[in-house]
Scaffold this motif. Structure first.
Motif, PDB file in Angstrom:
ATOM      1  N   UNK A  24       0.843  -1.202   0.000  1.00 51.73           N
ATOM      2  CA  UNK A  24       0.000   0.000   0.000  1.00 51.73           C
ATOM      3  C   UNK A  24       0.877   1.250   0.000  1.00 51.73           C
ATOM      4  N   UNK A  25       1.944   1.240   0.791  1.00 49.46           N
ATOM      5  CA  UNK A  25       2.848   2.400   0.842  1.00 49.46           C
ATOM      6  C   UNK A  25       3.529   2.601  -0.505  1.00 49.46           C
ATOM      7  N   UNK A  26       3.981   1.518  -1.145  1.00 46.90           N
ATOM      8  CA  UNK A  26       4.606   1.622  -2.470  1.00 46.90           C
ATOM      9  C   UNK A  26       3.605   2.178  -3.475  1.00 46.90           C
ATOM     10  N   UNK A  27       2.366   1.706  -3.414  1.00 48.31           N
ATOM     11  CA  UNK A  27       1.317   2.190  -4.307  1.00 48.31           C
ATOM     12  C   UNK A  27       1.117   3.696  -4.135  1.00 48.31           C
ATOM     13  N   UNK A  28       1.033   4.144  -2.909  1.00 47.52           N
ATOM     14  CA  UNK A  28       0.820   5.571  -2.648  1.00 47.52           C
ATOM     15  C   UNK A  28       2.038   6.403  -3.030  1.00 47.52           C
ATOM     16  N   UNK A  29       3.239   5.857  -2.858  1.00 51.68           N
ATOM     17  CA  UNK A  29       4.446   6.588  -3.267  1.00 51.68           C
ATOM     18  C   UNK A  29       4.478   6.784  -4.784  1.00 51.68           C
ATOM     19  N   UNK A  30       4.113   5.741  -5.536  1.00 50.32           N
ATOM     20  CA  UNK A  30       4.095   5.896  -6.986  1.00 50.32           C
ATOM     21  C   UNK A  30       2.970   6.820  -7.435  1.00 50.32           C
ATOM     22  N   UNK A  31       1.894   6.898  -6.669  1.00 44.56           N
ATOM     23  CA  UNK A  31       0.855   7.868  -6.979  1.00 44.56           C
ATOM     24  C   UNK A  31       1.389   9.282  -6.776  1.00 44.56           C
ATOM     25  N   UNK A  32       2.203   9.483  -5.736  1.00 43.18           N
ATOM     26  CA  UNK A  32       2.783  10.799  -5.506  1.00 43.18           C
ATOM     27  C   UNK A  32       3.778  11.146  -6.617  1.00 43.18           C
ATOM     28  N   UNK A  33       4.577  10.159  -7.042  1.00 39.66           N
ATOM     29  CA  UNK A  33       5.503  10.401  -8.152  1.00 39.66           C
ATOM     30  C   UNK A  33       4.727  10.760  -9.411  1.00 39.66           C
ATOM     31  N   UNK A  34       3.628  10.055  -9.653  1.00 35.71           N
ATOM     32  CA  UNK A  34       2.783  10.333 -10.810  1.00 35.71           C
ATOM     33  C   UNK A  34       2.227  11.753 -10.750  1.00 35.71           C
ATOM     34  N   UNK A  35       1.812  12.165  -9.563  1.00 38.96           N
ATOM     35  CA  UNK A  35       1.226  13.496  -9.416  1.00 38.96           C
ATOM     36  C   UNK A  35       2.258  14.605  -9.609  1.00 38.96           C
ATOM     37  N   UNK A  36       3.518  14.336  -9.248  1.00 37.78           N
ATOM     38  CA  UNK A  36       4.551  15.366  -9.315  1.00 37.78           C
ATOM     39  C   UNK A  36       5.358  15.339 -10.604  1.00 37.78           C
ATOM     40  N   UNK A  37       5.149  14.336 -11.455  1.00 44.16           N
ATOM     41  CA  UNK A  37       5.930  14.217 -12.686  1.00 44.16           C
ATOM     42  C   UNK A  37       5.318  15.056 -13.804  1.00 44.16           C
ATOM     43  N   UNK A  38       6.159  15.354 -14.775  1.00 39.78           N
ATOM     44  CA  UNK A  38       5.741  16.128 -15.945  1.00 39.78           C
ATOM     45  C   UNK A  38       4.787  15.272 -16.784  1.00 39.78           C
ATOM     46  N   UNK A  39       3.649  15.830 -17.210  1.00 36.88           N
ATOM     47  CA  UNK A  39       2.731  15.058 -18.058  1.00 36.88           C
ATOM     48  C   UNK A  39       3.418  14.564 -19.338  1.00 36.88           C
ATOM     49  N   UNK A  40       3.040  13.375 -19.765  1.00 36.03           N
ATOM     50  CA  UNK A  40       3.546  12.712 -20.970  1.00 36.03           C
ATOM     51  C   UNK A  40       5.034  12.382 -20.897  1.00 36.03           C
ATOM     52  N   UNK A  41       5.568  12.248 -19.680  1.00 35.81           N
ATOM     53  CA  UNK A  41       6.965  11.845 -19.536  1.00 35.81           C
ATOM     54  C   UNK A  41       7.035  10.350 -19.239  1.00 35.81           C
ATOM     55  N   UNK A  42       8.210   9.787 -19.456  1.00 32.90           N
ATOM     56  CA  UNK A  42       8.403   8.356 -19.189  1.00 32.90           C
ATOM     57  C   UNK A  42       8.237   8.059 -17.701  1.00 32.90           C
ATOM     58  N   UNK A  43       8.720   8.957 -16.860  1.00 30.44           N
ATOM     59  CA  UNK A  43       8.610   8.775 -15.409  1.00 30.44           C
ATOM     60  C   UNK A  43       7.145   8.698 -14.987  1.00 30.44           C
ATOM     61  N   UNK A  44       6.327   9.556 -15.559  1.00 26.96           N
ATOM     62  CA  UNK A  44       4.896   9.546 -15.228  1.00 26.96           C
ATOM     63  C   UNK A  44       4.228   8.285 -15.764  1.00 26.96           C
ATOM     64  N   UNK A  45       4.619   7.838 -16.954  1.00 32.99           N
ATOM     65  CA  UNK A  45       4.081   6.607 -17.548  1.00 32.99           C
ATOM     66  C   UNK A  45       4.364   5.410 -16.644  1.00 32.99           C
ATOM     67  N   UNK A  46       5.606   5.290 -16.172  1.00 34.11           N
ATOM     68  CA  UNK A  46       5.990   4.171 -15.296  1.00 34.11           C
ATOM     69  C   UNK A  46       5.259   4.267 -13.962  1.00 34.11           C
ATOM     70  N   UNK A  47       5.219   5.463 -13.380  1.00 34.39           N
ATOM     71  CA  UNK A  47       4.549   5.633 -12.087  1.00 34.39           C
ATOM     72  C   UNK A  47       3.055   5.340 -12.200  1.00 34.39           C
ATOM     73  N   UNK A  48       2.428   5.771 -13.278  1.00 33.42           N
ATOM     74  CA  UNK A  48       1.004   5.508 -13.479  1.00 33.42           C
ATOM     75  C   UNK A  48       0.740   4.022 -13.673  1.00 33.42           C
TER      76      UNK A  48
END
Length: 128
Positions: A24-48
């Motif tokens: 659950x913590x890992x899931x929420x951390x990747x949600x935070x990374x997704x929220x803070x990443x630049x739209x349409x970036x590879x980092x956001x794609x992986x986090x999402x």
């Protein structure tokens, strides 16, 4: 239900619950990374992708945790667990247009299943 709560209090149950809470913590951390990443970036794609993959198991883990805490009459833990579960569900249903690996997989998986489950055509004997 009480036997399930007793299992949750045993060593194997505690280990399983801790592994679930870590997920659950890992899931929420990747949600935070997704929220803070630049739209349409590879980092956001992986986090999402990781968030979408872990969201449903995380909701199930939090549901089991909330039920176990409710049986033990630990209402503060129940309230906090429900809060986390509702937050994951909200974030999972929010931003459906995100680009991730799962996008479009439903139609592809349905097409594959329909193809696999379709009856095989019977071969007619050669006419000669």
């Amino acid at each position: 239900m009480e036997s399930a709560a007793n299992f949750a209090g045993s060593l194997p149950g505690l280990i399983l619950m801790d592994l679930g809470q870590a997920m659950v913590v890992v899931c929420l951390c990747f949600d935070m990374v997704r929220a803070l990443s630049v739209p349409r970036s590879h980092r956001r794609y992986v986090a999402s992708t990781i968030f979408r993959t872990l969201a449903v198991p995380s909701i199930l883990v939090m549901g089991v945790s909330v039920l176990a805490k409710a049986v033990l009459w630990s209402w503060m833990d129940v309230a906090m667990g429900v809060l986390v579960m509702v937050m994951i569900i909200f974030r999972w249903h929010h931003d459906k247009d995100e680009d991730n690996w799962w996008k479009g997989k439903g139609k592809k998986l349905a097409r594959w299943a329909r193809k696999q489950l379709a009856p095989r055509p019977a071969l007619a004997p050669a006419m000669g």
